[in-house]
Design a protein around this motif. Sequence first.
Motif, PDB file in Angstrom:
ATOM      1  N   ASP A  66       0.767  -1.069  -0.063  1.00 56.51           N
ATOM      2  CA  ASP A  66       0.100  -0.029   0.170  1.00 56.51           C
ATOM      3  C   ASP A  66       1.071   1.161  -0.105  1.00 56.51           C
ATOM      4  OD1 ASP A  66      -1.433   2.233   0.483  1.00 56.51           O
ATOM      5  OD2 ASP A  66      -2.646   1.274   2.194  1.00 56.51           O
ATOM      6  N   PRO A  67       1.041   2.066  -0.971  1.00 53.51           N
ATOM      7  CA  PRO A  67       1.842   3.030  -1.311  1.00 53.51           C
ATOM      8  C   PRO A  67       1.717   4.204  -0.146  1.00 53.51           C
ATOM      9  CG  PRO A  67       0.636   2.874  -3.463  1.00 53.51           C
ATOM     10  CD  PRO A  67      -0.153   1.922  -2.457  1.00 53.51           C
ATOM     11  N   ALA A  68       0.504   3.876   0.495  1.00 59.35           N
ATOM     12  CA  ALA A  68       0.391   5.286   1.396  1.00 59.35           C
ATOM     13  C   ALA A  68       0.843   4.729   2.590  1.00 59.35           C
ATOM     14  CB  ALA A  68      -1.167   5.725   1.521  1.00 59.35           C
ATOM     15  N   ARG A  69       1.111   3.628   3.123  1.00 60.99           N
ATOM     16  CA  ARG A  69       1.572   2.919   4.435  1.00 60.99           C
ATOM     17  C   ARG A  69       3.025   2.461   4.477  1.00 60.99           C
ATOM     18  NH1 ARG A  69      -1.150  -1.843   5.737  1.00 60.99           N
ATOM     19  NH2 ARG A  69      -0.280  -1.243   8.097  1.00 60.99           N
ATOM     20  N   ARG A  70       3.711   3.558   5.203  1.00 58.58           N
ATOM     21  CA  ARG A  70       5.140   3.246   5.421  1.00 58.58           C
ATOM     22  C   ARG A  70       5.626   1.864   6.099  1.00 58.58           C
ATOM     23  NH1 ARG A  70       5.912   9.306   8.090  1.00 58.58           N
ATOM     24  NH2 ARG A  70       5.953  10.362   6.228  1.00 58.58           N
ATOM     25  N   LYS A  71       4.913   1.405   6.857  1.00 55.66           N
ATOM     26  CA  LYS A  71       5.155   0.154   7.591  1.00 55.66           C
ATOM     27  C   LYS A  71       4.924  -1.011   6.404  1.00 55.66           C
ATOM     28  CE  LYS A  71       3.369  -0.577  11.649  1.00 55.66           C
ATOM     29  NZ  LYS A  71       2.343  -0.617  12.854  1.00 55.66           N
ATOM     30  N   ASP A  72       4.153  -0.808   5.522  1.00 59.33           N
ATOM     31  CA  ASP A  72       3.862  -1.870   4.581  1.00 59.33           C
ATOM     32  C   ASP A  72       5.066  -1.762   3.267  1.00 59.33           C
ATOM     33  OD1 ASP A  72       2.114  -3.881   3.818  1.00 59.33           O
ATOM     34  OD2 ASP A  72       1.116  -2.511   2.170  1.00 59.33           O
ATOM     35  N   ARG A  73       5.315  -0.520   2.875  1.00 54.65           N
ATOM     36  CA  ARG A  73       6.379  -0.361   2.203  1.00 54.65           C
ATOM     37  C   ARG A  73       7.823  -1.171   2.726  1.00 54.65           C
ATOM     38  NH1 ARG A  73       4.829   5.196   1.826  1.00 54.65           N
ATOM     39  NH2 ARG A  73       6.670   5.742   2.528  1.00 54.65           N
ATOM     40  N   SER A  74       8.016  -0.738   4.039  1.00 55.68           N
ATOM     41  CA  SER A  74       9.215  -1.459   4.877  1.00 55.68           C
ATOM     42  C   SER A  74       9.417  -2.663   4.635  1.00 55.68           C
ATOM     43  CB  SER A  74       9.303  -0.711   5.994  1.00 55.68           C
ATOM     44  OG  SER A  74       8.601  -1.430   7.069  1.00 55.68           O
ATOM     45  N   ARG A  75       8.367  -3.722   4.321  1.00 59.56           N
ATOM     46  CA  ARG A  75       8.691  -5.079   4.275  1.00 59.56           C
ATOM     47  C   ARG A  75       9.552  -5.336   2.886  1.00 59.56           C
ATOM     48  NH1 ARG A  75       4.252  -8.031   3.218  1.00 59.56           N
ATOM     49  NH2 ARG A  75       3.081  -6.381   2.086  1.00 59.56           N
ATOM     50  N   PHE A  76       9.598  -4.504   1.834  1.00 56.13           N
ATOM     51  CA  PHE A  76       9.760  -4.913   0.565  1.00 56.13           C
ATOM     52  C   PHE A  76      11.281  -5.118   0.497  1.00 56.13           C
ATOM     53  CE2 PHE A  76       6.591  -5.829  -2.415  1.00 56.13           C
ATOM     54  CZ  PHE A  76       5.465  -5.822  -1.523  1.00 56.13           C
ATOM     55  N   LEU A  77      11.990  -5.887  -0.328  1.00 52.02           N
ATOM     56  CA  LEU A  77      13.189  -6.214  -0.622  1.00 52.02           C
ATOM     57  C   LEU A  77      13.441  -6.190  -2.238  1.00 52.02           C
ATOM     58  CD1 LEU A  77      13.803  -9.463   1.339  1.00 52.02           C
ATOM     59  CD2 LEU A  77      14.421  -7.294   1.942  1.00 52.02           C
TER      60      LEU A  77
END
Length: 153
Positions: A66-77
């Motif tokens: 979800d581009p609006a959620r920093r925590k969600d973005r932080s999971r990606f490699l």
Amino acid sequence: MSSTGSFDLYGEVARPVTLTVADLRRGWEQHRAEVVFDCATDGARHHTFEGPLLREVVSGTRPGFDPARRKDRSRFLLAVSGGDGHHTVLSWAEIDADFGDAPMLLATRMDDADLDEAGTQLVVPSDRCGARYVSAVKRIWVGTCRPPADGAV
Ligand SMILES: Nc1nc2c(c(=O)[nH]1)N[C@H]1C(S)=C(S)[C@@H](COP(=O)(O)O)O[C@H]1N2
Ligand SMILES: [Mo]
């Protein structure tokens, strides 16, 4: 089979794509980086690169966060592979403007030479050493890893 100098950008993304260096030059704003990095065998290396920001190119594939959620973005490699098998990993948070904001590029040009035939090169101006400057990139995988399960230790 991909053509000379092209690479696959794929993984947990809505729009996987194969891009040439010419695509990288046409599709995004070009940035310039004058870098110095240390090589374990060759010492200090100086280069000038041009190309789009890695985060802008990857964003175009719509990674599955979800581009609006920093925590969600932080999971990606991101896993970046060269044609010779050299392989390195970075995290989305390193290049995300709300986290590390590192101005990594996918180079279209190095010093005075276009990279159309050789293929794009990952440029990591914030790194002190050269190991992640993967040249002749063939694949960039974008995705997540499973969190450790309870009781796995
Ligand atoms: N594909 C690929 N890219 C690579 C490497 C490699 O072995 N394969 N070595 C890295 C290392 S260790 C360094 S120091 C730099 C050296 O880049 P240069 O010789 O262009 O200065 O390339 C990096 N990119
Ligand atoms: Mo190196």
